[in-house]
Design an enzyme around this catalytic site. Structure first.
Site, short mmCIF file in Angstrom:
data_model
loop_
_atom_site.label_atom_id
_atom_site.label_comp_id
_atom_site.label_asym_id
_atom_site.label_seq_id
_atom_site.Cartn_x
_atom_site.Cartn_y
_atom_site.Cartn_z
N GLY A 1 -7.19 -3.61 1.02
CA GLY A 1 -6.13 -3.98 0.07
C GLY A 1 -5.13 -4.90 0.73
N ASP B 1 -14.05 -0.81 2.82
CA ASP B 1 -13.37 -0.31 1.62
C ASP B 1 -14.41 0.43 0.78
OD1 ASP B 1 -10.42 -1.25 0.27
OD2 ASP B 1 -11.87 -0.35 -1.12
N HIS C 1 9.23 7.82 9.20
CA HIS C 1 9.22 6.58 8.42
C HIS C 1 9.65 6.94 7.00
CE1 HIS C 1 8.16 2.60 7.26
NE2 HIS C 1 7.06 2.91 6.61
N ASN D 1 0.73 5.87 4.05
CA ASN D 1 1.95 6.69 3.90
C ASN D 1 1.71 7.98 3.13
OD1 ASN D 1 4.24 5.40 5.15
ND2 ASN D 1 3.87 3.68 3.77
N1 APR Z 1 -11.93 4.55 1.90
C1 APR Z 1 -11.69 3.23 2.09
N2 APR Z 1 -10.81 2.54 1.34
C2 APR Z 1 -10.13 3.19 0.40
C3 APR Z 1 -10.31 4.57 0.15
C4 APR Z 1 -11.26 5.25 0.95
N3 APR Z 1 -11.49 6.54 0.79
N4 APR Z 1 -9.48 4.92 -0.86
C5 APR Z 1 -8.82 3.82 -1.23
N5 APR Z 1 -9.20 2.78 -0.47
C6 APR Z 1 -8.76 1.38 -0.53
C7 APR Z 1 -8.56 0.85 -1.95
O1 APR Z 1 -9.81 0.54 -2.56
C8 APR Z 1 -7.69 -0.38 -1.70
O2 APR Z 1 -8.47 -1.54 -1.52
O3 APR Z 1 -7.47 1.24 0.06
C9 APR Z 1 -6.96 -0.02 -0.38
C10 APR Z 1 -5.46 0.11 -0.56
O4 APR Z 1 -4.96 -1.15 -0.84
P1 APR Z 1 -3.65 -1.41 -1.71
O5 APR Z 1 -3.73 -0.62 -2.98
O6 APR Z 1 -3.45 -2.88 -1.78
O7 APR Z 1 -2.49 -0.72 -0.85
P2 APR Z 1 -1.74 -1.36 0.42
O8 APR Z 1 -0.55 -2.09 -0.03
O9 APR Z 1 -2.74 -2.02 1.29
O10 APR Z 1 -1.21 -0.02 1.12
C11 APR Z 1 -2.11 0.88 1.74
O11 APR Z 1 -0.60 1.44 3.49
O12 APR Z 1 1.60 0.81 3.86
C12 APR Z 1 0.75 1.82 3.38
O13 APR Z 1 2.06 2.94 1.68
C13 APR Z 1 0.97 2.09 1.90
O14 APR Z 1 -0.34 4.09 1.80
C14 APR Z 1 -0.34 2.70 1.51
C15 APR Z 1 -1.34 1.99 2.42
#
Ligand code: APR
Length: 313
Positions: free
Chosen positions: A11, A33, A175, A120
């Site tokens: 993401g 992912d 954090h 987080n």
């Molecule tokens: N395995 C792999 N990837 C996963 C899984 C999993 N089990 N579950 C979710 N994902 C992927 C989603 O498909 C998505 O592409 O995690 C990614 C998260 O991306 P975003 O929704 O863009 O979130 P992002 O802004 O990257 O934040 C991710 O980091 O800073 C922290 O608080 C934030 O907890 C959040 C994390």
């Protein structure tokens, strides 16, 4: 042979981390992912920037952990991000399951890696990863303090009209809302900010740094920060892969340091090839120590909520 780095979660944060590391050229990157096509598409797009950037490193996207085997460093960014009105703590149970599942795969395929957790609520997610992987604490680190400190330094530099590079500061603690900027030791080119700024001004800056994540969420509306978080991760990876031994504020599992036992909390650590090579104990004022204890209590509440849920109560 180049190092191998896996980034889990393609993401906003994960893809930006992967891009920053790929562009450094010192490691091959694997982006993982659960969404089919997403890591493959983003990785291929980045790979095709190689000839322009002049990097021969490789980057691949995958939905399978088999491709991550033997990684030197793994970064977990998988999970849901905040939406306006949510605190990081609101993500607890959803991300606990996601991080737990990912950590299991990391331990299976890269048992010797240094693992960096970004999802987080950070300190609780680092704890969850430690519970699952049983890694020694040296090889399991949370990313938060560099980001919180960078936000604090940004606002201070703007206020005093100095280079961000000359603003030295540390933000410790969890954090979240209870993070602890060490105001008394913060300085600009050696001059303490207590001499440069009125207390109400530095208080306002401290509060803006504390709310820095929420400020971005409020503007973006559909997600949370990722440019500064990914830069912070890359700084940690630089120090590990290049064995730089930088002293950086990171979430570390404390065993009595700072009077805190059995919790992840942000403190200055020395990062090198082995991961955390030393936990640095800086002198805190009585007020800072009280604030750090309060922050640790907030992290403990989340850890206990996870333990109660795991126990089914
Ligand atoms: N395995 C792999 N990837 C996963 C899984 C999993 N089990 N579950 C979710 N994902 C992927 C989603 O498909 C998505 O592409 O995690 C990614 C998260 O991306 P975003 O929704 O863009 O979130 P992002 O802004 O990257 O934040 C991710 O980091 O800073 C922290 O608080 C934030 O907890 C959040 C994390």
């Amino acid at each position: 042979m180049r190092k191998k780095i896996t980034v889990v979660g393609a993401g906003n944060v994960g893809a930006t981390v992967a891009q920053r590391l790929f562009e450094r050229g010192y490691a091959d990157v694997v982006l993982v992912d659960i969404v089919e096509g997403l890591p493959q598409g983003k990785a291929l797009d980045m790979l095709e920037s190689g000839p322009i950037l002049g990097t021969d490193a490789q980057i691949t996207g995958t939905n399978s952990y088999e491709d991550t085997v033997g990684s030197d460093v793994v970064i977990i960014t998988a999970g849901i991000a905040r939406k306006p009105g949510m605190s990081r703590d609101d993500l607890l149970f959803t991300n606990m399951d996601i991080v737990g599942g990912v950590a299991e795969q990391v331990a299976k395929y890269s048992p010797q890696c240094v693992l960096i957790v970004v999802s987080n609520p950070l300190d609780a997610m680092a704890q969850q990863a430690l519970n699952v992987t049983k890694f020694p604490r040296e090889r399991l680190i949370g990313m938060a303090g560099i980001l919180d400190t960078a936000r604090f330094r940004t606002f201070l530099a703007q206020e005093v009209g100095a280079s961000v590079e000359d603003v030295q500061a540390y933000v410790l603690g969890g954090h979240g809302d209870t993070m602890v900027p060490l105001v008394e030791s913060t300085n600009v080119g050696g001059t303490p900010i207590t001499k440069l700024l009125k207390k109400e001004v530095s208080d306002r800056i401290v509060q803006r740094a504390r709310d820095g994540g929420a400020e971005i969420v409020g503007l973006l509306k559909t997600g949370s920060a990722f440019y500064a978080p990914s830069a912070a991760v890359a700084q940690m990876v630089d120090s590990i892969v290049l064995d730089k031994k930088r002293i950086l504020p990171c979430a570390a599992y404390l065993k009595g340091e700072y009077g805190i036992d059995g919790l992840f909390i942000g403190v200055p650590v020395k990062l090198g090839a082995a991961g955390i090579e030393e936990i640095i104990q800086v002198q805190l004022s009585p007020e800072e120590k009280t604030a750090l204890d309060k922050s640790a209590a907030a992290v403990k509440e989340l850890v206990e909520a996870m333990a109660n849920r795991s126990a089914g109560s």
